[in-house]
Design a protein around this motif. Structure first.
Motif, PDB file in Angstrom:
ATOM      1  N   PRO A  75     -63.349 -39.642  96.222  1.00  0.00           N
ATOM      2  CA  PRO A  75     -63.505 -38.245  96.671  1.00  0.00           C
ATOM      3  C   PRO A  75     -62.406 -37.290  96.212  1.00  0.00           C
ATOM      4  CG  PRO A  75     -63.981 -39.761  98.464  1.00  0.00           C
ATOM      5  CD  PRO A  75     -63.426 -40.591  97.335  1.00  0.00           C
ATOM      6  N   ASP A  76     -61.207 -37.792  95.974  1.00  0.00           N
ATOM      7  CA  ASP A  76     -60.118 -36.905  95.566  1.00  0.00           C
ATOM      8  C   ASP A  76     -59.966 -36.763  94.055  1.00  0.00           C
ATOM      9  OD1 ASP A  76     -59.283 -39.526  95.233  1.00  0.00           O
ATOM     10  OD2 ASP A  76     -57.213 -39.124  95.820  1.00  0.00           O
ATOM     11  N   ILE A  77     -60.916 -37.282  93.291  1.00  0.00           N
ATOM     12  CA  ILE A  77     -60.827 -37.206  91.833  1.00  0.00           C
ATOM     13  C   ILE A  77     -60.861 -35.745  91.381  1.00  0.00           C
ATOM     14  CG2 ILE A  77     -63.330 -37.411  91.419  1.00  0.00           C
ATOM     15  CD1 ILE A  77     -60.589 -38.982  89.235  1.00  0.00           C
ATOM     16  N   LYS A  78     -60.033 -35.428  90.421  1.00  0.00           N
ATOM     17  CA  LYS A  78     -60.018 -34.094  89.825  1.00  0.00           C
ATOM     18  C   LYS A  78     -60.990 -34.111  88.642  1.00  0.00           C
ATOM     19  CE  LYS A  78     -56.218 -32.821  92.115  1.00  0.00           C
ATOM     20  NZ  LYS A  78     -56.305 -32.494  93.463  1.00  0.00           N
ATOM     21  N   ILE A  79     -61.802 -33.084  88.525  1.00  0.00           N
ATOM     22  CA  ILE A  79     -62.749 -32.960  87.422  1.00  0.00           C
ATOM     23  C   ILE A  79     -62.547 -31.582  86.795  1.00  0.00           C
ATOM     24  CG2 ILE A  79     -65.179 -32.925  86.733  1.00  0.00           C
ATOM     25  CD1 ILE A  79     -65.751 -34.729  89.175  1.00  0.00           C
ATOM     26  N   ALA A  80     -62.358 -31.574  85.466  1.00  0.00           N
ATOM     27  CA  ALA A  80     -62.154 -30.322  84.745  1.00  0.00           C
ATOM     28  C   ALA A  80     -63.073 -30.297  83.529  1.00  0.00           C
ATOM     29  CB  ALA A  80     -60.702 -30.196  84.305  1.00  0.00           C
ATOM     30  N   GLN A  81     -63.366 -29.100  83.068  1.00  0.00           N
ATOM     31  CA  GLN A  81     -64.199 -28.939  81.882  1.00  0.00           C
ATOM     32  C   GLN A  81     -63.351 -28.420  80.736  1.00  0.00           C
ATOM     33  OE1 GLN A  81     -67.323 -26.410  83.412  1.00  0.00           O
ATOM     34  NE2 GLN A  81     -68.556 -28.189  83.903  1.00  0.00           N
ATOM     35  N   HIS A  82     -63.638 -28.952  79.549  1.00  0.00           N
ATOM     36  CA  HIS A  82     -62.950 -28.494  78.346  1.00  0.00           C
ATOM     37  C   HIS A  82     -63.993 -28.313  77.253  1.00  0.00           C
ATOM     38  CE1 HIS A  82     -59.942 -27.906  75.300  1.00  0.00           C
ATOM     39  NE2 HIS A  82     -60.540 -28.831  74.566  1.00  0.00           N
ATOM     40  N   TYR A  83     -64.190 -27.069  76.860  1.00  0.00           N
ATOM     41  CA  TYR A  83     -65.217 -26.773  75.859  1.00  0.00           C
ATOM     42  C   TYR A  83     -64.643 -26.422  74.499  1.00  0.00           C
ATOM     43  CZ  TYR A  83     -68.381 -26.740  79.799  1.00  0.00           C
ATOM     44  OH  TYR A  83     -69.101 -27.086  80.905  1.00  0.00           O
ATOM     45  N   GLY A  84     -63.362 -26.553  74.332  1.00  0.00           N
ATOM     46  CA  GLY A  84     -62.769 -26.257  73.040  1.00  0.00           C
ATOM     47  C   GLY A  84     -61.511 -25.421  73.203  1.00  0.00           C
ATOM     48  N   GLY A  85     -60.954 -25.072  72.080  1.00  0.00           N
ATOM     49  CA  GLY A  85     -59.696 -24.335  72.089  1.00  0.00           C
ATOM     50  C   GLY A  85     -58.598 -25.229  71.579  1.00  0.00           C
TER      51      GLY A  85
END
Length: 99
Positions: A75-85
């Motif tokens: 439940p405490d997992i961090k989730i992030a999105q990376h689409y480029g850059g």
């Protein structure tokens, strides 16, 4: 020193390898890359990830499925999105997600 374990999921093998290489330039981080949902779930079950980084090309249904699975199991997992850059943006996204 323990490295922060980061699961990187992307659908494009060349881009995934580049992101993994960029993440691993930080000695405090260790990235594991996966192309498919099945690979990502298998890796998640066997590693203690602090962050899941979702790359481009992941279908919305898969992204939702993975996020539900990850949060149900940690439940405490961090989730992030990376689409480029550039690598600076990637590092900033990771630092922000981990804080």
């Amino acid at each position: 020193m323990n490295q922060t374990q980061i699961l990187v999921i992307g659908r494009h093998p060349e881009i995934l390898q580049t992101v993994i290489r960029l993440v691993n330039t930080n000695p405090a981080w260790n990235a594991t890359g996966c192309i498919t949902d099945e690979e990502a779930i298998g890796a998640f079950k066997t590693h203690d990830f602090a962050l899941v980084l979702l790359g481009g090309g992941i279908e919305e249904q898969s992204e939702q499925y993975l996020c539900v699975f990850f949060r149900a199991n940690k439940p405490d997992i961090k989730i992030a999105q990376h689409y480029g850059g550039g690598s600076g943006l990637l590092s900033a996204e990771i630092y922000e997600a981990l804080c």
